[in-house]
Design an enzyme around this catalytic site. Structure first.
Site, PDB file in Angstrom:
ATOM      1  N   ARG A  38       9.596   2.441   4.084  1.00 17.37           N
ATOM      2  CA  ARG A  38       8.617   2.210   5.148  1.00 17.37           C
ATOM      3  C   ARG A  38       7.251   2.120   4.483  1.00 17.37           C
ATOM      4  NH1 ARG A  38      12.100   0.857   7.954  1.00 17.37           N
ATOM      5  NH2 ARG A  38      12.736   1.640   9.984  1.00 17.37           N
ATOM      6  N   GLU A  59       2.712  -3.347   9.881  1.00 15.39           N
ATOM      7  CA  GLU A  59       3.423  -4.630  10.039  1.00 15.39           C
ATOM      8  C   GLU A  59       3.067  -5.270  11.381  1.00 15.39           C
ATOM      9  OE1 GLU A  59       7.608  -3.912   9.353  1.00 15.39           O
ATOM     10  OE2 GLU A  59       7.167  -2.973   7.427  1.00 15.39           O
ATOM     11  N   HIS A  84       9.914  -7.627   5.738  1.00 15.45           N
ATOM     12  CA  HIS A  84      10.860  -6.619   6.270  1.00 15.45           C
ATOM     13  C   HIS A  84      12.229  -7.248   6.567  1.00 15.45           C
ATOM     14  CE1 HIS A  84      10.999  -2.476   8.407  1.00 15.45           C
ATOM     15  NE2 HIS A  84      12.204  -2.833   7.971  1.00 15.45           N
TER      16      HIS A  84
HETATM   17  O1  LIG Z   1      14.260  -1.110   8.456  1.00 14.66           O
HETATM   18  C1  LIG Z   1      15.363  -1.160   8.907  1.00 14.66           C
HETATM   19  C2  LIG Z   1      16.019  -0.031   9.508  1.00 14.66           C
HETATM   20  O2  LIG Z   1      15.397   1.047   9.591  1.00 14.66           O
HETATM   21  O3  LIG Z   1      17.172  -0.158   9.907  1.00 14.66           O
END
Ligand SMILES: O=CC(=O)O
Length: 338
Positions: A248, A277, A295
């Protein structure tokens, strides 16, 4: 008595047969709301009364719910007992507020491990080898780029990969990185047992910073990990370290990263996640030594399918047994359930 209600937020794209099969035992409902304000209004109006389980098909649900913060959780139907979240990370959900309302939360661990570790491998190679320079140059019509050309990259073979956070994704990445000749050290809240560590050396946080040629961030975002990598941590790293983040954005201070790139402390970077984001620090966007992905860590048909199937299995387990298959760890600790 009617069947229990399950509220689907977002859209099931792959596991439609499993989702539809739930209609044998539950009433499947959707929200009319198109945004968060409308959703809160819909909840408080009573239209969703009787909903026992939310199947949160993130990220498509995000436009309707926004963050599951205190405000949203207070507004959710009084009958709600479970939120089954279709993601591995659940930093968008205030778990303590759920616990206070006796709402249990599940996430999607394990099924994301391969796809996310594969993304980390791609970014490690891209950052070590300087592939982003080449990708930008060839698309700009300048073949290998500026004259003189950018510096040569580095091989993964013989390099030390430091993994911060040795959960399922970290352990999957370890195996893959070893195939590329890297040796692996790790830091984790808890040292793994011998079988799980599988030869990876457990080191202190400071040793991880000091010894890694490549540092990969594979830990969840929470109050204890926010900005865990910032200026003081960059100062403890090797000159020319490579940083990769598929976890993250919030675990690393982006402005501090840009500074560390500009001084040359950090040689190159591979990122799939960002602090705000979809906005990205301009100092990252403009730097050719930074390989950026929007992402995409779990963006494969196979993994998205597995995630939806797992989320629906949690819904079914909540319905039939009153228990979640993958209760989030804070609730395993706080509530002591499962
Ligand atoms: O980022 C993707 C997730 O947390 O599944």
């Amino acid at each position: 008595m009617g069947k229990p209600k399950i509220l689907l937020l977002g859209k099931i794209d792959h596991a439609t047969a499993s989702w539809n099969a739930l209609s044998d035992v539950a009433e499947l409902v959707t929200a009319q709301a198109k945004n968060r304000a409308e959703f809160i209004e819909e909840c408080t109006s009573g239209r969703l009364d009787g909903v026992v389980i939310i199947c949160d098909r993130a990220p498509s649900s995000l436009a309707v719910t926004g963050k599951y913060d205190e405000e949203l959780i207070q507004a959710l139907p009084k009958t709600l007992k479970f939120i089954c979240h279709n993601g591995a990370g659940y930093d968008n959900i205030n778990v303590s507020a759920c616990t206070a309302r006796s709402i249990l939360v599940s996430n999607c661990p394990n099924v994301v491990d391969d796809a996310t570790a594969d993304t980390a491998i791609f970014l490690i190679l891209a950052a070590l080898r300087g592939f982003n320079n080449g990708i930008m140059a060839i698309r700009n019509g300048t073949w290998k780029g500026a004259v003189p050309p950018p510096p040569l990259g580095h091989d993964p073979q013989g390099k030390v990969l430091g993994i911060l956070g040795m959960g399922g994704i970290g352990r999957n990445l370890k195996k893959k990185a070893e195939v590329f000749g890297m040796s692996v050290i790790y830091y984790n809240r808890k040292q793994l047992d011998v079988e799980q560590a599988d030869g990876a050396e457990y080191v202190s946080f400071d040793d991880l910073l000091a010894r890694s040629d490549v540092l990969s961030l594979n830990l969840p975002l929470n109050a204890g990990t926010r900005n865990i990598i910032s200026t003081p941590e960059f100062e403890k790293m090797k000159d020319g370290v490579v940083i990769v983040n598929t976890a993250r954005g919030g675990v690393m201070d982006e402005a501090a990263l840009v500074d560390a790139l500009n001084t040359g402390k950090v040689l190159s970077v591979g990122l799939d996640v960002y602090q705000q984001e979809p906005n990205i620090h301009p100092g990252l966007v403009s730097n050719p030594h930074v390989c950026l992905l929007p992402h995409m860590g779990t963006s494969t048909v196979e993994t998205k399918t597995k995630m939806e199937e797992w989320t629906i299995s949690n819904v079914r387990s909540a319905l039939e047994k009153g228990k979640l298959l993958s209760l989030v760890m804070e609730q395993v600790r706080e509530v002591g359930k499962d």
